[in-house]
Design an enzyme around this catalytic site. Sequence first.
Site, mmCIF file in Angstrom:
data_model
loop_
_atom_site.group_PDB
_atom_site.id
_atom_site.type_symbol
_atom_site.label_atom_id
_atom_site.label_comp_id
_atom_site.label_asym_id
_atom_site.label_seq_id
_atom_site.Cartn_x
_atom_site.Cartn_y
_atom_site.Cartn_z
ATOM 1 N N GLN A 104 0.783 -1.206 -0.040
ATOM 2 C CA GLN A 104 -0.007 0.081 -0.119
ATOM 3 C C GLN A 104 0.968 1.130 -0.143
ATOM 4 O OE1 GLN A 104 -3.065 0.926 3.139
ATOM 5 N NE2 GLN A 104 -3.869 -0.991 2.542
ATOM 6 N N ASP A 297 -10.708 3.013 1.695
ATOM 7 C CA ASP A 297 -9.760 4.046 1.942
ATOM 8 C C ASP A 297 -8.373 3.667 1.173
ATOM 9 O OD1 ASP A 297 -7.409 2.433 4.197
ATOM 10 O OD2 ASP A 297 -9.341 1.417 3.838
ATOM 11 N N GLN A 298 -8.143 2.346 0.589
ATOM 12 C CA GLN A 298 -6.896 2.224 -0.144
ATOM 13 C C GLN A 298 -7.067 2.868 -1.524
ATOM 14 O OE1 GLN A 298 -5.880 -1.974 -0.273
ATOM 15 N NE2 GLN A 298 -7.637 -2.434 1.176
ATOM 16 N N HIS A 320 -10.691 5.275 8.546
ATOM 17 C CA HIS A 320 -9.535 5.250 7.696
ATOM 18 C C HIS A 320 -9.684 5.924 6.478
ATOM 19 C CE1 HIS A 320 -7.834 1.273 9.651
ATOM 20 N NE2 HIS A 320 -6.703 2.024 9.263
#
Length: 365
Positions: A104, A297-298, A320
Amino acid sequence: MDGDRVEIDGGIMEGGGQILRVSTALSCLLGLPLRVRRIRAGRSQPGLRPQHLSGLEIIRDLCEGKLEGGEIGSTEITFTPGKIKGGTHIADTKTAGSVCLLMQVAMPCVLFAASPSELHLKGGTNAEMAPQIDYTVMVFKPIVEKFNFTFNCDIKKRGYYPQGGGEVVVQMSPVKELSPINLTERGTVTKIYGRAFVAGALPIKLAKDMAAAAVRCIRKEIRDLYINIQPVREPDDQAFGTGSGIIVVAETSTGCLLAGSSLGKRGKNSDKVGIEAAEILLRNLKHGGTVDDSLQDQLIVFMALAKGVSRVKSGPITLHTQTAIHFAEQLTKAKFTVTKSEEEDPSKDTYVIECQGMGMINPNL
């Protein structure tokens, strides 16, 4: 120089490792010197843990930057980025720290490198408090590639809590810029599939029990779809240590992918593991969003970097996601808005995350 450092408060909002990942990745991409204070201030063990330190070190190595305060337990770091270069990089948490979280932090940076990269990421592949590698490959990868890049993720060895020992190799080529995404139509669920796994000393029966329990749970809500969850025993040469878990993915008519996953642990009944994953999936299907709560959130950093307007329909905005948006806006010129989705029936808790991306251009290409 210190006068120009961007100051980040690592203790606000979600207050965890994510603030570090978002801010150091963006610092590296934008060439902004950074100071992060109060790192993981609210956690039971504040400061850097091994996986956070590995993440910082891989970013430092990617851009030949300077990192100060980079030791376990440190609550303040300063980072001065250099130029992002491709090539082969190794990050090893030496624990069950998540390889998915290492990916990530590094991925946005290597997209804007000067040449192709190969990342050797070592640690836990299926660890608590992080996406499982199966989620990364089955859900994150096909969706994030809609930003108009591709990557290859080869799972060399799986590693579990507590010793880790897993390794994945990620290969990707740089891009000129990222395209915005538009994920606003959920469509109808067309397929449900997944895998239940055991590794090490555990019998395959546990995987079969997890799978069967998940299927029974989903059947109560969704009757007319074939549910294909494969029980597997990881080959001994492809797994380190003992672990078990399950991931269940729903695919929709518009190409959305939503999932639920869970890990086994000592003393936890295997039916419970399967039911937990199924319930997370069903909850994600209920809110009517096009992404599940783990993916939200990614995608934020990629939306912030893309050129143009991205729109993603989601369920309730997680802490997040709010945190990622806050720091993406602080560091880039991207502008986010979150609005309650109107066209849904009022019982659904659906939102649209919209972002005018900053239009990052790769200076090397």
